[in-house]
Design an enzyme around this catalytic site. Structure first.
Site, PDB file in Angstrom:
ATOM      1  N   ARG A 150       1.699   7.350  -6.376  1.00  0.00           N
ATOM      2  CA  ARG A 150       1.386   7.821  -7.734  1.00  0.00           C
ATOM      3  C   ARG A 150       1.502   9.340  -7.875  1.00  0.00           C
ATOM      4  O   ARG A 150       1.757   9.837  -8.965  1.00  0.00           O
ATOM      5  CB  ARG A 150      -0.017   7.361  -8.146  1.00  0.00           C
ATOM      6  CG  ARG A 150      -0.038   5.893  -8.565  1.00  0.00           C
ATOM      7  CD  ARG A 150      -1.422   5.434  -8.946  1.00  0.00           C
ATOM      8  NE  ARG A 150      -1.378   4.134  -9.609  1.00  0.00           N
ATOM      9  CZ  ARG A 150      -2.462   3.470  -9.995  1.00  0.00           C
ATOM     10  NH1 ARG A 150      -3.673   3.974  -9.781  1.00  0.00           N
ATOM     11  NH2 ARG A 150      -2.339   2.309 -10.603  1.00  0.00           N
ATOM     12  N   LYS A 205      -4.953 -15.569  -6.892  1.00  0.00           N
ATOM     13  CA  LYS A 205      -5.465 -16.600  -7.787  1.00  0.00           C
ATOM     14  C   LYS A 205      -4.594 -16.856  -9.013  1.00  0.00           C
ATOM     15  O   LYS A 205      -4.109 -15.913  -9.634  1.00  0.00           O
ATOM     16  CB  LYS A 205      -6.826 -16.149  -8.332  1.00  0.00           C
ATOM     17  CG  LYS A 205      -7.919 -16.090  -7.310  1.00  0.00           C
ATOM     18  CD  LYS A 205      -9.229 -15.892  -8.058  1.00  0.00           C
ATOM     19  CE  LYS A 205     -10.190 -15.054  -7.253  1.00  0.00           C
ATOM     20  NZ  LYS A 205     -11.062 -14.274  -8.112  1.00  0.00           N
ATOM     21  N   GLY A 264      -0.144  -4.230  -8.530  1.00  0.00           N
ATOM     22  CA  GLY A 264      -0.540  -3.451  -7.353  1.00  0.00           C
ATOM     23  C   GLY A 264      -0.088  -4.010  -6.021  1.00  0.00           C
ATOM     24  O   GLY A 264       0.535  -3.308  -5.218  1.00  0.00           O
ATOM     25  N   GLY A 309      -3.407  -3.090 -13.086  1.00  0.00           N
ATOM     26  CA  GLY A 309      -3.905  -3.766 -14.284  1.00  0.00           C
ATOM     27  C   GLY A 309      -3.039  -3.509 -15.507  1.00  0.00           C
ATOM     28  O   GLY A 309      -2.818  -4.415 -16.320  1.00  0.00           O
TER      29      GLY A 309
HETATM   30  C1  3PG Z   1      -5.638   1.333 -11.587  1.00  0.00           C
HETATM   31  O1  3PG Z   1      -5.549   1.700 -10.417  1.00  0.00           O
HETATM   32  O2  3PG Z   1      -5.519   0.145 -11.945  1.00  0.00           O
HETATM   33  C2  3PG Z   1      -5.842   2.376 -12.627  1.00  0.00           C
HETATM   34  O3  3PG Z   1      -5.878   3.655 -12.063  1.00  0.00           O
HETATM   35  C3  3PG Z   1      -7.052   2.104 -13.463  1.00  0.00           C
HETATM   36  O4  3PG Z   1      -8.218   2.117 -12.701  1.00  0.00           O
HETATM   37  P1  3PG Z   1      -9.472   1.268 -13.200  1.00  0.00           P
HETATM   38  O5  3PG Z   1      -9.121  -0.191 -13.001  1.00  0.00           O
HETATM   39  O6  3PG Z   1     -10.634   1.724 -12.370  1.00  0.00           O
HETATM   40  O7  3PG Z   1      -9.666   1.561 -14.678  1.00  0.00           O
HETATM   41 MG    MG Z   2      -7.474  -1.412 -11.744  1.00  0.00          MG
END
Ligand code: 3PG
Ligand code: MG
Length: 400
Positions: free
Chosen positions: A36, A197, A352, A375
């Protein structure tokens, strides 16, 4: 696009507040994965080159609205400076006199990183007074934090009400690549999906159902689908509730979308390094064993389907790729993705775990795009509006 970008935005020689997603995995005070940070560099370099006074803000982890040194961005700033090849000043608060003084010390082309936004509870509450305070540090706002675009927080949403606002280069690149997966994608279109899941990804299945020609399923969710089809999965990780998987299978049949499931697997009684593992065809009883990767026949079928595709999204590993014994399935998918890309397909790695697997197994550089979002990417693929993006669009609409 419906928002301003750095091309149509006047930021030269200005104070620019840049929201980046510098929420990187840490090991103590070391950055454990700098993907990132590297992804943030193009926007920062562009602002620097234009003589902007760049004020970077971000969150790190979930400190819950309290100052907690374990979540300080200071070590992240040090690594960012090395990658950028220039100094990055640091302010130990993101608002207030300290932030203000640090901004006043900036000269043209210099970069400042503000301390973790989430040390203030107002950030996640999208408090308008806090957003105004942040905004008061700058004359322009750039949102480059695609990974946080699914959050309606002060630094991603609130601040756009107070400053002329534009998307950064990473935000733009992410949206451009991901849009190819949902707006008029080229066919055949395949979604290779894995991860723990089904329950976490119901929205992705339902939204992509009308768009893709086939799903290739692996990982824990593959086990859940197999169980839903009545296959013995032994002690494998699976969702306790099979109903969502059954519904997805029924919907796929109705829409004539292929759902490829594993026909063979690598199994073991435990994840211990010394536990013996074996290749099995998924008709024999597994008893105490669990499925830890897709088998070679399955990965052969998935690879063939992917190689023939014109659009592919890879969303979640096929097995426990962190362990060498169970990474062959995901590796084969990676090889097929690289071939498809080479043949002109649009291939996107999103989510991720999928991105981590692509970096770990070395195919991140051989696909069209690897998303930095977790997310955010998932919500995009679910067809949801991302508040950070909607705010940029609203800001653009209000000035035009
Ligand atoms: C992530 O890594 O998904 C983003 O940086 C958002 O982080 P968060 O889920 O803690 O809001
Ligand atoms: Mg997150």
């Amino acid at each position: 696009m419906r928002f301003l970008t750095l091309r149509d935005f006047d930021y030269r020689g200005r104070r620019v507040l840049v929201r980046e997603d510098l929420n990187v995995p840490m090991k103590g005070s070391q950055v454990a994965d700098e993907t990132r940070l590297v992804a943030a560099l193009p926007t920062l370099r562009k602002l620097q080159a234009a003589g902007a006074r760049t004020i970077v803000c971000s969150h790190l982890g979930r400190p819950d609205g309290k100052r907690d040194e374990r979540y300080s961005l200071r070590p992240v700033g040090a690594r960012l400076a090395e990658l950028l090849g220039s100094d990055v000043a640091f302010a130990s608060d993101c608002v207030g006199p300290e932030a203000k003084a640090a901004v006043d010390r900036l000269s043209d082309g210099q970069v400042l990183l503000l301390e973790n936004l989430r040390f203030h509870p107002e950030e996640e509450k999208n408090d308008s007074g806090f957003a105004r305070e942040l905004a008061s540090l700058a004359e322009r706002y750039v949102n480059d934090a695609f990974g946080s675009a699914h959050r309606a927080h002060a630094s991603t949403e609130g601040v756009t009400h107070f400053l002329p606002s534009a998307a950064g280069l990473l935000m733009e690149a992410e949206l451009e690549a991901l849009s190819k997966l949902v707006d008029d994608p080229a066919h055949p279109y395949v979604c290779a999906i894995g991860g723990a899941k089904v329950a976490d990804k119901i929205g992705v299945f339902t939204h992509l159902m009308d768009k893709v020609d086939a799903f290739c399923v692996g990982g824990g969710m593959g086990n859940t689908f197999l169980a839903a089809r009545g296959v013995d999965v032994g002690k494998s990780l699976r969702d306790p509730d099979l109903e969502p998987a059954k519904k997805i299978l029924a919907l796929a049949e109705e829409r004539r979308v292929a759902v490829h499931l594993p026909t063979d697997a690598i199994v073991a009684e435990s994840l211990d390094d010394d536990a013996p593992f074996a290749e099995v065809v998924l008709v024999e009883p597994l008893e105490n064993r669990m499925i830890l990767d897709i088998g070679p026949a399955t990965s052969g079928v998935y690879a063939e389907v992917i190689r023939k595709a014109r659009t592919v999204v890879f969303n979640g590993p096929m097995g426990v790729y962190e362990k060498q014994a169970y990474q062959a399935g995901t590796r084969e998918i990676g090889i097929a993705l690289a071939e498809a890309t080479h043949n002109g397909a649009v291939t996107v790695v999103g989510g991720g775990d999928a991105a981590a697997a692509a970096h770990e197994l070395g195919f991140a550089g051989s696909v069209t795009h690897v998303s930095t979002g977790g997310g955010a990417t998932l919500e995009f693929l679910e067809g949801k509006t991302l508040p950070g993006v909607a705010a940029l669009e609203a800001a653009a609409a209000s000035v035009s």
